[in-house]
Structure formats: C-alpha cells, structure tokens
Scaffold this motif. Structure first.
Motif, PDB file in Angstrom:
ATOM      1  N   ASN A 658       0.712  -1.194   0.014  1.00  0.00           N
ATOM      2  CA  ASN A 658      -0.124  -0.046  -0.025  1.00  0.00           C
ATOM      3  C   ASN A 658       0.857   1.239   0.029  1.00  0.00           C
ATOM      4  OD1 ASN A 658      -2.543  -1.664   0.044  1.00  0.00           O
ATOM      5  ND2 ASN A 658      -2.166  -1.864   2.225  1.00  0.00           N
ATOM      6  N   ASN A 659       2.083   1.137  -0.288  1.00  0.00           N
ATOM      7  CA  ASN A 659       3.138   2.090  -0.387  1.00  0.00           C
ATOM      8  C   ASN A 659       3.408   2.794   1.059  1.00  0.00           C
ATOM      9  OD1 ASN A 659       5.059   3.595  -1.484  1.00  0.00           O
ATOM     10  ND2 ASN A 659       3.627   5.277  -2.232  1.00  0.00           N
ATOM     11  N   VAL A 660       2.952   2.148   2.019  1.00  0.00           N
ATOM     12  CA  VAL A 660       3.120   2.791   3.655  1.00  0.00           C
ATOM     13  C   VAL A 660       4.400   2.257   4.037  1.00  0.00           C
ATOM     14  CG1 VAL A 660       2.232   2.562   6.002  1.00  0.00           C
ATOM     15  CG2 VAL A 660       0.775   2.573   3.896  1.00  0.00           C
ATOM     16  N   SER A 661       5.117   3.152   4.626  1.00  0.00           N
ATOM     17  CA  SER A 661       6.617   3.032   5.009  1.00  0.00           C
ATOM     18  C   SER A 661       6.713   2.905   6.470  1.00  0.00           C
ATOM     19  CB  SER A 661       7.249   3.993   4.353  1.00  0.00           C
ATOM     20  OG  SER A 661       7.515   3.684   3.003  1.00  0.00           O
ATOM     21  N   ARG A 662       7.845   2.177   7.029  1.00  0.00           N
ATOM     22  CA  ARG A 662       8.065   2.452   8.321  1.00  0.00           C
ATOM     23  C   ARG A 662       9.443   2.455   8.343  1.00  0.00           C
ATOM     24  NH1 ARG A 662       5.569  -1.233  13.153  1.00  0.00           N
ATOM     25  NH2 ARG A 662       3.954   0.050  12.651  1.00  0.00           N
ATOM     26  N   TYR A 663      10.200   3.535   9.166  1.00  0.00           N
ATOM     27  CA  TYR A 663      11.727   3.791   9.250  1.00  0.00           C
ATOM     28  C   TYR A 663      12.409   3.084  10.555  1.00  0.00           C
ATOM     29  CZ  TYR A 663      10.165   6.485   5.273  1.00  0.00           C
ATOM     30  OH  TYR A 663       9.672   6.878   3.954  1.00  0.00           O
ATOM     31  N   TYR A 664      13.609   2.896  10.444  1.00  0.00           N
ATOM     32  CA  TYR A 664      14.304   2.447  11.666  1.00  0.00           C
ATOM     33  C   TYR A 664      15.416   3.144  11.890  1.00  0.00           C
ATOM     34  CZ  TYR A 664      10.900  -1.314  11.236  1.00  0.00           C
ATOM     35  OH  TYR A 664       9.770  -2.217  11.007  1.00  0.00           O
ATOM     36  N   VAL A 665      15.530   4.082  13.057  1.00  0.00           N
ATOM     37  CA  VAL A 665      16.823   4.617  13.169  1.00  0.00           C
ATOM     38  C   VAL A 665      17.430   4.258  14.115  1.00  0.00           C
ATOM     39  CG1 VAL A 665      17.622   7.273  13.726  1.00  0.00           C
ATOM     40  CG2 VAL A 665      15.318   6.707  12.509  1.00  0.00           C
ATOM     41  N   TYR A 666      18.905   4.242  14.172  1.00  0.00           N
ATOM     42  CA  TYR A 666      19.792   3.762  14.906  1.00  0.00           C
ATOM     43  C   TYR A 666      20.658   4.883  15.596  1.00  0.00           C
ATOM     44  CZ  TYR A 666      18.489  -0.573  12.592  1.00  0.00           C
ATOM     45  OH  TYR A 666      17.717  -1.533  12.236  1.00  0.00           O
ATOM     46  N   ASP A 667      21.186   4.706  16.879  1.00  0.00           N
ATOM     47  CA  ASP A 667      21.951   5.874  17.373  1.00  0.00           C
ATOM     48  C   ASP A 667      23.501   5.466  17.076  1.00  0.00           C
ATOM     49  OD1 ASP A 667      23.097   3.672  18.985  1.00  0.00           O
ATOM     50  OD2 ASP A 667      21.983   4.231  20.860  1.00  0.00           O
ATOM     51  N   SER A 668      24.295   6.572  17.634  1.00  0.00           N
ATOM     52  CA  SER A 668      25.709   6.343  17.166  1.00  0.00           C
ATOM     53  C   SER A 668      26.416   5.264  17.495  1.00  0.00           C
ATOM     54  CB  SER A 668      26.410   7.731  17.755  1.00  0.00           C
ATOM     55  OG  SER A 668      26.308   7.606  19.229  1.00  0.00           O
ATOM     56  N   LYS A 669      25.910   4.477  18.331  1.00  0.00           N
ATOM     57  CA  LYS A 669      26.268   2.982  18.981  1.00  0.00           C
ATOM     58  C   LYS A 669      25.877   1.902  18.129  1.00  0.00           C
ATOM     59  CE  LYS A 669      27.640   5.220  23.379  1.00  0.00           C
ATOM     60  NZ  LYS A 669      27.049   6.325  22.823  1.00  0.00           N
ATOM     61  N   ASN A 670      25.113   2.119  16.959  1.00  0.00           N
ATOM     62  CA  ASN A 670      24.236   1.145  16.030  1.00  0.00           C
ATOM     63  C   ASN A 670      23.415   0.413  16.878  1.00  0.00           C
ATOM     64  OD1 ASN A 670      25.441   1.850  13.719  1.00  0.00           O
ATOM     65  ND2 ASN A 670      27.504   0.495  14.320  1.00  0.00           N
ATOM     66  N   ARG A 671      22.810   1.151  17.891  1.00  0.00           N
ATOM     67  CA  ARG A 671      21.483   0.497  18.560  1.00  0.00           C
ATOM     68  C   ARG A 671      20.200   1.228  17.932  1.00  0.00           C
ATOM     69  NH1 ARG A 671      23.354   1.988  24.466  1.00  0.00           N
ATOM     70  NH2 ARG A 671      23.182   3.967  23.633  1.00  0.00           N
ATOM     71  N   LEU A 672      19.269   0.234  17.749  1.00  0.00           N
ATOM     72  CA  LEU A 672      17.949   0.628  17.473  1.00  0.00           C
ATOM     73  C   LEU A 672      17.174   1.758  18.420  1.00  0.00           C
ATOM     74  CD1 LEU A 672      15.432   0.570  15.517  1.00  0.00           C
ATOM     75  CD2 LEU A 672      14.453  -1.331  16.836  1.00  0.00           C
ATOM     76  N   ALA A 673      17.087   2.993  18.077  1.00  0.00           N
ATOM     77  CA  ALA A 673      16.670   3.903  18.856  1.00  0.00           C
ATOM     78  C   ALA A 673      14.906   4.460  18.748  1.00  0.00           C
ATOM     79  CB  ALA A 673      17.721   5.289  18.658  1.00  0.00           C
ATOM     80  N   LEU A 674      14.706   4.555  17.435  1.00  0.00           N
ATOM     81  CA  LEU A 674      13.427   5.168  17.172  1.00  0.00           C
ATOM     82  C   LEU A 674      12.863   4.348  15.997  1.00  0.00           C
ATOM     83  CD1 LEU A 674      14.344   8.899  16.840  1.00  0.00           C
ATOM     84  CD2 LEU A 674      13.220   7.683  18.461  1.00  0.00           C
ATOM     85  N   ILE A 675      11.469   4.204  16.054  1.00  0.00           N
ATOM     86  CA  ILE A 675      10.775   3.286  14.895  1.00  0.00           C
ATOM     87  C   ILE A 675       9.827   4.710  14.708  1.00  0.00           C
ATOM     88  CG2 ILE A 675       9.304   1.719  14.008  1.00  0.00           C
ATOM     89  CD1 ILE A 675      10.326  -0.257  16.088  1.00  0.00           C
ATOM     90  N   LYS A 676       9.758   4.936  13.322  1.00  0.00           N
ATOM     91  CA  LYS A 676       8.838   6.022  12.680  1.00  0.00           C
ATOM     92  C   LYS A 676       7.938   5.897  11.849  1.00  0.00           C
ATOM     93  CE  LYS A 676      12.420   9.743  13.596  1.00  0.00           C
ATOM     94  NZ  LYS A 676      13.164  10.945  12.780  1.00  0.00           N
ATOM     95  N   ASP A 677       6.809   6.327  11.477  1.00  0.00           N
ATOM     96  CA  ASP A 677       6.005   6.199  10.189  1.00  0.00           C
ATOM     97  C   ASP A 677       6.418   7.024   9.164  1.00  0.00           C
ATOM     98  OD1 ASP A 677       5.147   8.696  10.606  1.00  0.00           O
ATOM     99  OD2 ASP A 677       3.062   8.099  11.778  1.00  0.00           O
ATOM    100  N   GLN A 678       5.650   6.826   7.913  1.00  0.00           N
ATOM    101  CA  GLN A 678       6.136   7.478   6.947  1.00  0.00           C
ATOM    102  C   GLN A 678       5.919   8.879   6.787  1.00  0.00           C
ATOM    103  OE1 GLN A 678       3.475   6.097   3.896  1.00  0.00           O
ATOM    104  NE2 GLN A 678       1.651   6.809   4.755  1.00  0.00           N
ATOM    105  N   HIS A 679       5.342   9.519   8.096  1.00  0.00           N
ATOM    106  CA  HIS A 679       5.306  10.943   8.158  1.00  0.00           C
ATOM    107  C   HIS A 679       6.466  11.472   8.913  1.00  0.00           C
ATOM    108  CE1 HIS A 679       1.571  10.778   5.616  1.00  0.00           C
ATOM    109  NE2 HIS A 679       1.310   9.854   6.544  1.00  0.00           N
ATOM    110  N   GLY A 680       7.068  10.654   9.495  1.00  0.00           N
ATOM    111  CA  GLY A 680       8.141  11.044  10.589  1.00  0.00           C
ATOM    112  C   GLY A 680       7.833  10.940  11.970  1.00  0.00           C
TER     113      GLY A 680
END
Length: 701
Positions: A658-680
């Motif tokens: 459905n062209n819906v995205s989810r983003y995974y952001v990692y901190d400077s130590k390569n640990r998962l820090a944030l999960i965002k939707d397609q609107h940020g």
C-alpha cells in the motif's frame, strides 16, 4: 628455551624464539574483521567493518587492555625476564561498553609463571611440591650388598652373592591428600557494562589414587560456584557445583597412574676377557620419568572427568535454595595394559566415544526437600568403521658387540624386542534414544513419558529413521533418505539420478532429499526435494514434491531462478502466482519482494548493479530506485514490498504494497533508537543507560 650444547656451568641460558605472523584481517562478503597488535605482538583491538563499494566503514570496535600479571617470587629471574604473561584487564566496545576482568591471586602474585616437572602433577599443573622426585616403586630383580652398606654379612667382608628380587620405594608421591594450590591467573570476576558481575570460585579436581584408591587432589581446578549480581548492587543468585557419584567429589582420570606408566628398563650385555675366558656382564639402566609416558588428558583437555555433576541454584541474600539440576555421564573404561618395564601401552585413541551425557534431571526445592520435576535420558550406539593396525616396539636387551636380534643373551630373553600390537578403531558415536519424563513434583508416581528413537544409515551415520512414542504409546515415524540412497527414493526421474550423483561428487549429501512420515505404521506423507542445474552451472533445489499417504507425488513449490550468490530470485507455488526477490548489498539482503509478476519483468524496472552495490548509495537513492518497481507495475495486480538496510546493523526501512513505509533509526552506537511512520512521527523510542549513567534518550542520534 635453547640451552645450546656443551655449555659450561657458568654459561648463561639463551633464548630462541620462532616469530609467528599474527592474523591481521579476515575478509568476507560485505565486510571484514581487522586485528591490531602493539610492538610486542599483543592483540590491542578487533574492529568490524561493513563494505561500501570498495571502501570499508567501521561499525564496531573492541579495545583490549592488557597488563603484566605478577609472577611467583620463588621462580628464577630468567622466568621473569623471558616468560612474561599478560592478562586481559578490560574490553571496551564501541567506546562505551566496558567489560572488566579480575584474576585469582595467590598472596601477591597472579600468574604461576613457568614451573618445571619437579613441582607439577601428572598433567603439568602446579601442585606446590618443590625439589622432589615422584614416588615410584621399583622392582630390583637381583642385588648384592657389600661391607660398606648397611645390613652386610660380617662373615663375608667382600659381600654376599646376588640376592632378590626386592621392591624399593623411590621418591615421593606426586599425588596430594590435601587440596592443591589454585593456580593464579584463573578468571575471578567479569564486570559487565550494566554494572552487574559474575564472580567465579574454584577448587582442585579430585580423583582416586592408583596406589590405594584414596581421594587425592590434582589435575587443575574445577568450578565451585558462580555468583551473579545485578547492576544496582543487589545479590541475585549463586550457583554451586557438586561433583562425583553421590557428590563424593571424585572423578575419573584417563589412565591409572601406576608406576609402570613412568618407568622403563634396558639391559646391555657386554663381555670381558678374564684369563682368556669371555665373561658376560649385564648393565641394567632404569629410566624413571616424572610424567607418564602417555598423555593423561582427555581429548577435551580435561584432566579429570566426573560421572555426575549437580548444579544448585540459591537465591541471595537470604540463601534460599531454589532448585537443582543434575547431569550424569557415561565414561568409557580404558584398556590399561602395559608391557612390564617398557614405555609400551596400547593407545587405542577412543576419545571420540569416551564420555556421553546420560541424564539431565531438574529438581525444585520445597520444605527442605528436592523433588524431581523432569528428566531427560539419552542412549547411544557406537558405529565402528575401520580397525587400523598399530604397534609399538621397545628394545629391552641388546649386546654391545653382537646386534643379532635372535641371539640368546646369556640366558635372558630369546626375543630382546618388546612389541605391543593392537588396533585403532575409527567410527562415530550417535545418540539413538531420548526419553523425556515430566513428573508431578508433589507425587513422583504420577508422570508423563515420551521416547524418541533414532537409527542411522551405515555409510555416513546420518539419521535414517526417527520414531516418537508418546505416553499413550502412539507411534509416529519419519524416514530420511539422502542423495547417495537413490534406489530408496520414491519415483525419482532419471534426470534426477544424475543430479544426485553430482551432489555426491560435490560432497553435498548431509541434507535429506526425501522424508516419509508414518502414523502407527501407515504412510501419511512423503516430501521430496528435487534439484536442477541453473544458469551459472550450479546445482540448486528446483522443486518440492509432496504426496498424501500412497498418492502420487505432486509439485507444491518450484524454484525458477537463482542469482550468483545462491539466492532465490523467482519461485512459484503450485497453481499460484510467481514470487520475485531482488537482492542487494552484495547479495546479502532482500531489497524487494514482488508477488504476482516475474523476474524478467521486475528487473527491467531497476538498475540491478545499483542494488547490488546499495551500500555505496544513500538510502533515499535506493528507495527511489525500488519505487520504480511500483510505478512499473501500477496497473497490475502485483504486490510490491521493499526494504533498505544499514549493512551489519539492521533494516532501515520497509514499505508495504500500500506504499506505507516504516523507518528504523539507529543511534551512534548502532543500537535501534526510533521507529517512525512514513510522516516522521515516532511510533516507538528505545532508551539505553548503564549503571552509574543518566538515562540517555535520543541524545546519541
């Protein structure tokens, strides 16, 4: 150490070193590991890199801090100067996670240093004895005593004739009745970045003496307890270990330490002329070693094996027992036959079957009693493949002037050569049964039991049959067939037979190609894997066929295309649409899955070379490239999934049909820090903090 030859007593010892080239790096698909050393060739860091085109980016690094451990002050100075031992003091990972290590100490020193055989036990472990000769018993077949010796015969000033035999006790027993020294330098505590720690304590191994079957100490140390504490300073649990049958503390050594494993003897016959008469004289030379002729350690490096080990779990600080786990082992016996006064003993090399786990039982603690909760028992069978003849030879008697081996040396043995002939048997030990029993801990007469039996084919000892019997005696079977068992496969086409032969040539035979499942003896299902030769000439799985009961095999899955990395590009289920997979980052990660199209169509929309080198582009560029698939298939029923990654770290985005995205952001130590939707918008935030540090939420992004 190279002491040289013919050195004067006052000459100083010299060193001779073989310089070995240290491992510098290991390169693999998509990255590498790099090792760094200091000028003394001590390892100082290990770095983990991901590959981005021809360049590498460091993702993780462990810095190793070492320090010189203190040696025993009783050792000669040459040991301090030439044989230094470093201990790993701490490890810091990615600049913030520190693991600290401490070692056992003996008074002020942490390292036992280098000790000679005179103060170590049969395995070379330091036992605190110094300047002693091992306690051994020597049988003198004959002896003479003279006027200068105690117990002489006054009527025979020149000494009496040959007498004997007599047993003489020589030296001091290396076996110790009191606990031996715990060798310094063994790990004592590991402190984790969270602030918690694991603290280890040890005690000497025990076994039964070969001389009088009493419990003695030796063969290094065994773990006595492990204490685990949390980062906030609260004690958590302690695990305590007890050894031996009925927890008597004693284990089994590989060989018994009889005197004959330390002593050998040779007799030289020489002749002297007395008034024209040739008289034979014998010179007996007895060699006594302070270490056994044969290595006393098992193949695992263990000096002592235990038939039973119990692990007790205790809650702290109230010292409340929680439960117990007991492990029982079968230790095969050894053939301990020596040829008298020779170093010869058959070495059958059967360590491949010397020890097997027999039982694991878990108990709960309640009202002062340990009640069994469950038990798993194991059975084994040895599969012998070939017996290799072996032998050992030792010269017991020799003549200083006549080397004819058949010569009768003045009435000694006709055959002066001792010989031990035996066979070394190769093979494999396989687990043939597993018995699981679940008990009612309040009433052990109530239980549920099941059993799994395994059989193995005779060529490579792969599992050929598995039978499961539950507590109601219901029986389920599974039979396994492999590429080298073509005649046993169900309705295998002729073309597949040649592919099976090719798999054997490539030694790709460990995976079964057919599995048949039975219920109470009735065939329920057959699953068969068939292979094909693809564009790069390699053989890969091409289809999966199944059959219910005795019905004909039917294709349920077909693999149509692979890439050069061996990844599936296109597959199709029976009577279903095709599934297409595109791979990127040097073939390491799937970047697109398309349901309802074909590979040739999908690949026409994108630059495959760009995807394969995705690590050299920005994530936005890769997402834009993958979105071309959606655009190209917009007027079709195809469903498109796409993904991007930070190599070695993790997925960075996923987009659904459905062209819906989810983003995974990692901190400077390569640990998962944030999960965002397609609107940020932030869907989830993950925070990390370690003992003694404030909460860190988002500051490291």
């Amino acid at each position: 150490m190279n002491y040289g030859s013919n050195r004067a007593t006052s000459s100083a010892m010299s060193e001779s070193h073989d310089e070995l080239l240290p491992l510098k790096s290991v390169t693999f698909k998509g990255g590498k590991v790099e090792l760094t050393y200091n000028s003394s060739n001590y390892l100082t860091s290990v770095a983990y890199y991901s590959q981005e085109g021809v360049a590498y980016t460091k993702q993780h690094e462990a810095i190793l801090y070492q320090r010189l451990l203190q040696h025993d002050g009783n050792q000669p100075s040459i040991y301090y100067d030439s044989f230094k031992r470093n201990g790993l003091d701490s490890v810091k990972i990615d600049g913030y996670k520190t693991y600290a290590l401490q070692y056992q100490r003996d008074s002020y020193h942490e390292s036992v240093g280098i000790f000679g055989g005179y103060n170590t036990d049969f395995w070379g472990f330091f036992n605190g004895k110094k300047d002693v000769f091992p306690r051994l018993y020597y049988k003198a077949e004959g002896y003479s005593y003279f006027t200068g010796l105690q117990g002489t015969d006054p009527s025979s000033p020149a000494g009496s004739g040959t007498r004997g035999p007599v047993w003489l006790a020589i030296g001091e027993k290396m076996e110790k009745s009191e606990p031996t020294i715990i060798v310094p330098g063994i790990i004592k505590r590991v402190t984790y970045p969270t602030g918690g720690f694991a603290e280890y304590s040890f005690e000497p191994n025990q076994y039964l003496s070969s001389y009088d079957s009493r419990a003695v100490y030796g063969g290094g140390a065994r773990i006595r307890s492990i204490k685990y504490a949390t980062g906030d300073g609260r004690d958590s649990i302690i695990k305590v270990y007890k050894y031996g049958m009925n927890e008597d503390g004693t284990g089994r050594t590989k060989y018994q330490n009889y005197d004959r494993n330390f002593m050998s003897q040779q007799i030289m016959i020489s002749y002297m002329d007395y008034d024209g008469v040739s008289v034979a004289f014998s010179t007996k030379t007895t060699t006594i070693n302070n270490k056994p002729f044969l290595d006393m350690s098992f193949s695992s490096g263990a000096a002592v094996l235990y038939p039973s080990v119990s692990e007790y779990t205790i809650s702290l600080p109230d010292s409340m027992p929680l439960g117990r786990t007991t492990y029982e082992y079968t230790i095969d016996s050894k053939n301990e036959s020596w040829l008298h006064m020779t170093p010869l003993q058959p070495e059958f090399r059967t360590d491949w079957k010397v020890i097997s786990l027999r039982n694991v039982a878990n108990y709960r603690y309640k009202n002062g009693i340990y009640n069994i909760v469950n038990r798993t028992a194991y059975e084994y069978q040895d599969y012998n493949t070939v017996a290799v003849p072996a032998g050992q030879t030792y010269l017991r008697f020799f003549n200083s002037t006549n080397i004819d081996p058949t010569f009768n040396y003045a009435g000694y043995l006709t055959d002066p050569i001792a010989h031990a002939a035996y066979s070394i048997t190769a093979g494999a030990r396989r687990q043939t049964a597993v018995l699981d029993t679940l008990f009612n801990p309040d009433n052990q007469s109530e239980f549920i039991a099941s059993r799994t039996d395994m059989e193995f084919e005779p060529s490579y000892f792969y599992k050929s049959k598995e039978t499961k019997t539950d507590s109601k005696n219901a029986v389920l079977n599974a039979q396994f067939n492999y590429p080298f068992q073509v005649s046993s496969l169900t309705n295998l086409p002729t073309a597949q037979q040649s592919l099976m032969s090719a798999l054997q040539t490539q030694n790709r035979i460990v995976q079964p190609v057919e599995v048949r499942r039975y219920n109470e003896g009735a065939l329920m299902e057959t699953v068969q894997q068939r292979y094909g030769t693809f564009s790069d000439g390699r053989i890969y799985p091409a289809a999966v066929y199944t059959a219910a009961r005795t019905n004909p095999l039917e294709k349920v899955l077909e693999m149509l295309e692979y890439d050069s990395y061996g990844n599936v590009l296109e597959q199709r289920r029976a009577d279903d649409v095709k599934e297409v997979y595109l791979w990127g980052y040097n073939g390491r990660y799937p970047v697109a899955k398309v349901v309802g199209s074909d590979y040739n169509t999908v690949k026409s929309f994108v630059d495959l070379n760009m995807l394969d080198n995705a690590q050299s582009y920005t994530e936005a560029q890769i997402r834009t490239e993958l979105n071309k698939i959606r655009t190209g298939l917009a007027n079709t029923v195809a469903q498109v999934f796409s993904y991007t990654y930070k190599p070695i770290v993790g997925m960075t985005s996923e987009t659904d049909p459905n062209n819906v995205s989810r983003y995974y952001v990692y901190d400077s130590k390569n640990r998962l820090a944030l999960i965002k939707d397609q609107h940020g918008n932030i869907l989830k935030m993950i925070c990390y903090n370690y003992s003694g540090t404030p909460q860190d939420c988002g500051t490291g992004l």
